[in-house]
Design an enzyme around this catalytic site. Structure first.
Site, short mmCIF file in Angstrom:
data_model
loop_
_atom_site.label_atom_id
_atom_site.label_comp_id
_atom_site.label_asym_id
_atom_site.label_seq_id
_atom_site.Cartn_x
_atom_site.Cartn_y
_atom_site.Cartn_z
N SER A 54 20.68 -21.93 -29.17
CA SER A 54 20.00 -22.06 -27.87
C SER A 54 19.29 -20.77 -27.47
O SER A 54 19.90 -19.91 -27.20
CB SER A 54 20.68 -22.79 -26.91
OG SER A 54 20.08 -22.51 -25.51
N VAL A 59 23.51 -14.03 -27.95
CA VAL A 59 23.07 -13.68 -29.35
C VAL A 59 21.79 -14.38 -29.51
O VAL A 59 20.81 -13.65 -30.60
CB VAL A 59 24.23 -14.08 -30.23
CG1 VAL A 59 23.95 -13.87 -31.85
CG2 VAL A 59 25.57 -13.47 -29.94
N CYS A 60 21.45 -15.68 -29.49
CA CYS A 60 20.02 -16.31 -29.78
C CYS A 60 19.05 -15.28 -29.02
O CYS A 60 17.95 -15.19 -29.69
CB CYS A 60 20.14 -17.54 -29.16
SG CYS A 60 21.44 -18.73 -29.82
N ASP A 61 19.24 -15.04 -27.74
CA ASP A 61 18.03 -14.17 -27.27
C ASP A 61 17.87 -12.94 -27.98
O ASP A 61 16.77 -12.60 -28.29
CB ASP A 61 18.71 -13.82 -25.72
CG ASP A 61 17.81 -12.82 -25.03
OD1 ASP A 61 17.70 -11.58 -25.21
OD2 ASP A 61 17.26 -13.32 -24.06
N THR A 64 16.36 -13.37 -31.29
CA THR A 64 14.67 -13.88 -31.23
C THR A 64 13.84 -12.67 -30.76
O THR A 64 12.80 -12.47 -31.38
CB THR A 64 14.54 -14.96 -30.20
OG1 THR A 64 15.27 -16.09 -30.93
CG2 THR A 64 13.12 -15.49 -30.12
#
Length: 168
Positions: A54, A59-61, A64
Site C-alpha cells: 500500500s 516503506v511503500c512510500d 515508490t
C-alpha cells in the site's frame, strides 16, 4: 516455494513462483484514470515492476519515491510500474500529493490479475507482497526479488543494475 512474512507473520502467496528466464505472465490492472493496462502495453521495453502492499505506508512510500527518482536516468526504453491493491483514486491522490510523475502507478484491486499471475497475492490480507520483477525487451523475466519480510525494503541497487544491464 517462496516464504514471505508480513509483520513477522507467515502469509500464503497465491499463484506461481516466477523465476529468471520465465516468460513474463500477462496481467490486467487499472491506471489512475481507470483505464485497463496490460504488460503487453509496454512490449519492446525493459519493464521494472515494483510491487508494494500500500502506497500509504512508510516503506511503500519510500520504494515508490526511489524508483520515481531513478526513472529519469534510465532512458526512454525503460518503464517503471508500481503495482498495489490500492484503489486507483487513492493512487492518484497519493501521486499528486507526492509529485510522482515518472512512473506508472497501477491498481490490482479489481481481480488480483497481477498478484495471482506473479505469485504475490497475500491470501490472508488481499494485498500484494513486496517484490520486484524486471522484464526484458523480449518479455522474459530477467530479475526477481520476493522480499522475505513485507515491511523490509527491496534491494534497490540490484534491481536497478539489472535494468541498466538490459538497457545498454
Amino acid at each position: 516455494m517462496v516464504q514471505v512474512t508480513f509483520k513477522n507473520n507467515p502469509v500464503t502467496l497465491v499463484g506461481p513462483e516466477i523465476k529468471i528466464g520465465d516468460k513474463a505472465p500477462e496481467f490486467t490492472v487499472l491506471s489512475t484514470s481507470l483505464e485497463e493496462k496490460h504488460l503487453s502495453d509496454f512490449a519492446g521495453k525493459t519493464v521494472l515492476i515494483s510491487v508494494v502492499p500500500s502506497l500509504d505506508t512508510g516503506v511503500c512510500d519510500a520504494q515508490t519515491r526511489r524508483f520515481n527518482e531513478e526513472a529519469t536516468g534510465l532512458g526512454e526504453d525503460v518503464v517503471i510500474l508500481t503495482i498495489s491493491c490500492d484503489l486507483p483514486f487513492a493512487q492518484k491522490r497519493w501521486c499528486g500529493a507526492n509529485g510522482i510523475e515518472n512512473i506508472y502507478t497501477l491498481s490490482d484491486h479489481r481481480d488480483l490479475s497481477f498478484g495471482d499471475a506473479y505469485g504475490v497475492h497475500m491470501q490472508e490480507l488481499r494485498l500484494l507482497a513486496r517484490s520486484i520483477f524486471v522484464v526484458d525487451q523480449e518479455g522474459k523475466i530477467a530479475y526477481v526479488e520476493y522480499v522475505s519480510e513485507g515491511t523490509n525494503h527491496p534491494d534497490y541497487n540490484s534491481a536497478l543494475e539489472a535494468v541498466k544491464t538490459l538497457a545498454k
